[in-house]
Scaffold this motif. Structure first.
Motif, PDB file in Angstrom:
ATOM      1  N   VAL A 195       0.861  -1.179   0.000  1.00  0.00           N
ATOM      2  CA  VAL A 195       0.000   0.000   0.000  1.00  0.00           C
ATOM      3  C   VAL A 195       0.900   1.233   0.000  1.00  0.00           C
ATOM      4  CG1 VAL A 195      -1.720   1.290   1.312  1.00  0.00           C
ATOM      5  CG2 VAL A 195      -1.867  -1.201   1.162  1.00  0.00           C
ATOM      6  N   LYS A 196       0.601   2.179  -0.886  1.00  0.00           N
ATOM      7  CA  LYS A 196       1.460   3.360  -1.067  1.00  0.00           C
ATOM      8  C   LYS A 196       0.657   4.643  -0.846  1.00  0.00           C
ATOM      9  CE  LYS A 196       4.690   0.737  -3.165  1.00  0.00           C
ATOM     10  NZ  LYS A 196       6.078   0.626  -2.953  1.00  0.00           N
ATOM     11  N   PHE A 197       1.385   5.687  -0.467  1.00  0.00           N
ATOM     12  CA  PHE A 197       0.788   7.012  -0.360  1.00  0.00           C
ATOM     13  C   PHE A 197       1.790   8.026  -0.891  1.00  0.00           C
ATOM     14  CE2 PHE A 197       2.869   6.071   3.651  1.00  0.00           C
ATOM     15  CZ  PHE A 197       3.558   7.231   3.966  1.00  0.00           C
ATOM     16  N   ARG A 198       1.269   9.183  -1.267  1.00  0.00           N
ATOM     17  CA  ARG A 198       2.091  10.216  -1.886  1.00  0.00           C
ATOM     18  C   ARG A 198       2.323  11.369  -0.908  1.00  0.00           C
ATOM     19  NH1 ARG A 198       3.233  11.556  -7.066  1.00  0.00           N
ATOM     20  NH2 ARG A 198       1.808  10.011  -7.876  1.00  0.00           N
ATOM     21  N   VAL A 199       3.572  11.812  -0.851  1.00  0.00           N
ATOM     22  CA  VAL A 199       3.942  13.020  -0.122  1.00  0.00           C
ATOM     23  C   VAL A 199       4.622  13.909  -1.149  1.00  0.00           C
ATOM     24  CG1 VAL A 199       5.303  14.021   1.742  1.00  0.00           C
ATOM     25  CG2 VAL A 199       4.240  11.766   2.054  1.00  0.00           C
ATOM     26  N   GLY A 200       3.966  14.997  -1.513  1.00  0.00           N
ATOM     27  CA  GLY A 200       4.491  15.816  -2.606  1.00  0.00           C
ATOM     28  C   GLY A 200       4.500  14.998  -3.889  1.00  0.00           C
ATOM     29  N   GLN A 201       5.662  14.910  -4.522  1.00  0.00           N
ATOM     30  CA  GLN A 201       5.786  14.126  -5.747  1.00  0.00           C
ATOM     31  C   GLN A 201       6.334  12.720  -5.495  1.00  0.00           C
ATOM     32  OE1 GLN A 201       4.649  15.173  -8.805  1.00  0.00           O
ATOM     33  NE2 GLN A 201       3.793  16.756  -7.474  1.00  0.00           N
ATOM     34  N   LEU A 202       6.584  12.385  -4.232  1.00  0.00           N
ATOM     35  CA  LEU A 202       7.202  11.105  -3.900  1.00  0.00           C
ATOM     36  C   LEU A 202       6.169  10.124  -3.354  1.00  0.00           C
ATOM     37  CD1 LEU A 202      10.397  12.521  -2.150  1.00  0.00           C
ATOM     38  CD2 LEU A 202      10.153  11.758  -4.524  1.00  0.00           C
ATOM     39  N   VAL A 203       6.352   8.853  -3.677  1.00  0.00           N
ATOM     40  CA  VAL A 203       5.439   7.802  -3.247  1.00  0.00           C
ATOM     41  C   VAL A 203       6.182   6.884  -2.269  1.00  0.00           C
ATOM     42  CG1 VAL A 203       4.048   5.840  -4.022  1.00  0.00           C
ATOM     43  CG2 VAL A 203       4.139   7.921  -5.404  1.00  0.00           C
ATOM     44  N   PHE A 253       4.196   2.153   3.689  1.00  0.00           N
ATOM     45  CA  PHE A 253       4.307   2.367   5.136  1.00  0.00           C
ATOM     46  C   PHE A 253       5.664   1.884   5.635  1.00  0.00           C
ATOM     47  CE2 PHE A 253      -0.376   2.200   4.663  1.00  0.00           C
ATOM     48  CZ  PHE A 253      -0.665   3.446   5.172  1.00  0.00           C
ATOM     49  N   ASN A 254       6.148   0.781   5.068  1.00  0.00           N
ATOM     50  CA  ASN A 254       7.468   0.258   5.430  1.00  0.00           C
ATOM     51  C   ASN A 254       8.573   1.258   5.089  1.00  0.00           C
ATOM     52  OD1 ASN A 254       9.468  -1.749   6.162  1.00  0.00           O
ATOM     53  ND2 ASN A 254       9.796  -2.002   3.970  1.00  0.00           N
ATOM     54  N   GLU A 255       8.498   1.859   3.924  1.00  0.00           N
ATOM     55  CA  GLU A 255       9.511   2.848   3.526  1.00  0.00           C
ATOM     56  C   GLU A 255       9.448   4.084   4.413  1.00  0.00           C
ATOM     57  OE1 GLU A 255       9.668   1.705  -1.224  1.00  0.00           O
ATOM     58  OE2 GLU A 255       8.161   3.123  -0.481  1.00  0.00           O
ATOM     59  N   TRP A 256       8.258   4.473   4.810  1.00  0.00           N
ATOM     60  CA  TRP A 256       8.116   5.649   5.672  1.00  0.00           C
ATOM     61  C   TRP A 256       8.712   5.372   7.053  1.00  0.00           C
ATOM     62  CZ3 TRP A 256       7.250  10.416   4.321  1.00  0.00           C
ATOM     63  CH2 TRP A 256       7.008  11.364   5.305  1.00  0.00           C
ATOM     64  N   GLU A 257       8.348   4.228   7.635  1.00  0.00           N
ATOM     65  CA  GLU A 257       8.856   3.903   8.970  1.00  0.00           C
ATOM     66  C   GLU A 257      10.365   3.666   8.963  1.00  0.00           C
ATOM     67  OE1 GLU A 257       8.491   0.581  12.553  1.00  0.00           O
ATOM     68  OE2 GLU A 257       7.251   0.331  10.761  1.00  0.00           O
ATOM     69  N   ARG A 264      14.426   9.609  -2.395  1.00  0.00           N
ATOM     70  CA  ARG A 264      13.725   9.619  -1.107  1.00  0.00           C
ATOM     71  C   ARG A 264      14.685   9.463   0.077  1.00  0.00           C
ATOM     72  NH1 ARG A 264       9.612   4.949  -2.113  1.00  0.00           N
ATOM     73  NH2 ARG A 264      11.597   4.047  -2.749  1.00  0.00           N
ATOM     74  N   LYS A 265      15.868   8.945  -0.186  1.00  0.00           N
ATOM     75  CA  LYS A 265      16.858   8.769   0.892  1.00  0.00           C
ATOM     76  C   LYS A 265      17.214  10.105   1.540  1.00  0.00           C
ATOM     77  CE  LYS A 265      21.332   6.854   2.016  1.00  0.00           C
ATOM     78  NZ  LYS A 265      22.617   6.422   1.537  1.00  0.00           N
ATOM     79  N   SER A 266      17.099  11.197   0.799  1.00  0.00           N
ATOM     80  CA  SER A 266      17.419  12.516   1.359  1.00  0.00           C
ATOM     81  C   SER A 266      16.460  12.913   2.482  1.00  0.00           C
ATOM     82  CB  SER A 266      17.406  13.581   0.256  1.00  0.00           C
ATOM     83  OG  SER A 266      16.085  13.745  -0.244  1.00  0.00           O
ATOM     84  N   GLU A 286      -3.976   6.755  -5.638  1.00  0.00           N
ATOM     85  CA  GLU A 286      -3.061   7.778  -5.165  1.00  0.00           C
ATOM     86  C   GLU A 286      -3.856   8.809  -4.389  1.00  0.00           C
ATOM     87  OE1 GLU A 286      -0.646   9.369  -8.252  1.00  0.00           O
ATOM     88  OE2 GLU A 286       0.081   7.411  -8.848  1.00  0.00           O
ATOM     89  N   LEU A 287      -3.521   8.939  -3.127  1.00  0.00           N
ATOM     90  CA  LEU A 287      -4.197   9.882  -2.257  1.00  0.00           C
ATOM     91  C   LEU A 287      -3.178  10.875  -1.735  1.00  0.00           C
ATOM     92  CD1 LEU A 287      -6.267   7.364  -0.119  1.00  0.00           C
ATOM     93  CD2 LEU A 287      -7.087   8.703  -2.036  1.00  0.00           C
ATOM     94  N   SER A 288      -3.609  12.057  -1.487  1.00  0.00           N
ATOM     95  CA  SER A 288      -2.701  13.031  -0.886  1.00  0.00           C
ATOM     96  C   SER A 288      -2.578  12.745   0.590  1.00  0.00           C
ATOM     97  CB  SER A 288      -3.231  14.458  -1.097  1.00  0.00           C
ATOM     98  OG  SER A 288      -4.376  14.652  -0.302  1.00  0.00           O
ATOM     99  N   ILE A 289      -1.550  13.241   1.207  1.00  0.00           N
ATOM    100  CA  ILE A 289      -1.350  13.061   2.641  1.00  0.00           C
ATOM    101  C   ILE A 289      -2.502  13.681   3.421  1.00  0.00           C
ATOM    102  CG2 ILE A 289       0.043  15.099   3.150  1.00  0.00           C
ATOM    103  CD1 ILE A 289       0.883  11.628   4.415  1.00  0.00           C
TER     104      ILE A 289
END
Length: 197
Positions: free
Chosen positions: A13-21, A24-28, A52-54, A188-191
Motif C-alpha cells: 500500500v502506497k501514499f504520496r507526499v508531494g511528488q514522492l510515493v 508504510f514500510n519505507e516511511w517507517e 527519497r533517501k534525502s 493515489e491519495l494526498s497526505i
C-alpha cells in the motif's frame, strides 16, 4: 491476519507526499528510522541513488516505536499526535507502553520485554549512554519500582536474563477487513486525504 499478510500490506500500500510515493514500510524504516534495515529484511528501504533517501532522518528517536501501530493487539495503542505537543505526547506514549507489565516486566533478575525492543534493538541500545546494551536503553523509559529494579541490574552490569514476550498478531480492530493482495487497488491519495489537514 498473519505476519506475512501484514508485511505484504505495509510494503504494497502506497501514499504520496508531494511528488514522492512511499509504502508504510519505507516511511517507517526509510524516513523515520534513518534508512535502517527493517526487521525480517536484508536490505535498507532506500538505495543510495533513491531521491527519497534525502528525507531519512539523521538520528532515530526510538519513541516512534511506542507511537506506530500495525493493527496487532501487541502494538502500542493508536493515538493522535500534534506538532505543538509532540515531545510530551511521545514521552507519554513511551511511559505508558513501558509501564504496562505486558510490555516490560522486571522480576528479580528476569527481564521480559515486548518483541518491539528486540526487533528494533539497534534503535534502543545507544540512547542515553546505553553502551550498546538494550537494558540501559529500556531503562530510559521506565518509572518507579520498575525503573529501580532494572536500574539495580544495570548497575551490577548483570543486565538480567532478557527474554521477549510472545507477540499477539491478532487484529486489534473491532471491525476489520482481511487484506488480500490480489484484491488490492492502489489509489493515489494526498497526505491530507489520508491524515486530514
Amino acid at each position: 491476519s498473519n505476519l506475512l499478510d501484514r508485511g505484504t500490506f505495509f510494503s504494497s500500500v502506497k501514499f504520496r507526499v508531494g511528488q514522492l510515493v512511499f509504502s508504510f514500510n519505507e516511511w517507517e524504516n526509510g524516513v523515520l528510522r534513518g534508512n535502517r534495515v527493517p526487521p525480517f529484511s536484508l536490505s535498507r528501504p532506500f538505495s543510495d541513488s533513491d531521491v527519497r533517501k534525502s528525507l531519512a532522518l539523521d538520528s532515530v528517536d526510538p519513541r516512534i516505536h511506542f507511537a506506530l501501530n500495525c493493527g496487532a493487539k501487541s502494538c502500542p495503542p493508536v493515538r493522535w499526535y500534534s506538532v505543538e505537543n509532540l515531545e510530551e505526547e511521545l514521552a507519554r506514549a513511551a511511559s505508558d507502553f513501558c509501564g504496562d507489565g505486558e510490555n516490560v516486566s522486571v522480576d528479580g533478575e528476569d527481564v521480559t520485554l515486548s518483541k518491539i525492543f528486540g526487533w528494533y534493538s539497534e534503535d534502543f541500545k545507544g540512547i542515553d549512554g546505553g553502551d550498546g546494551r538494550l537494558d540501559k536503553g529500556v531503562l530510559t523509559f521506565l518509572k518507579g519500582d520498575k525503573k529501580e529494579a532494572l536500574g539495580g541490574l544495570v548497575e551490577q552490569k548483570a543486565g538480567g536474563n532478557v527474554r521477549f514476550f510472545d507477540y499477539d498478531w491478532t487484529t486489534d480492530a473491532s471491525r476489520s477487513q482481511i487484506f488480500e493482495p490480489g484484491n488490492l487497488k492502489t489509489d493515489e491519495l494526498s497526505i491530507t486525504t489520508l491524515f486530514g489537514s
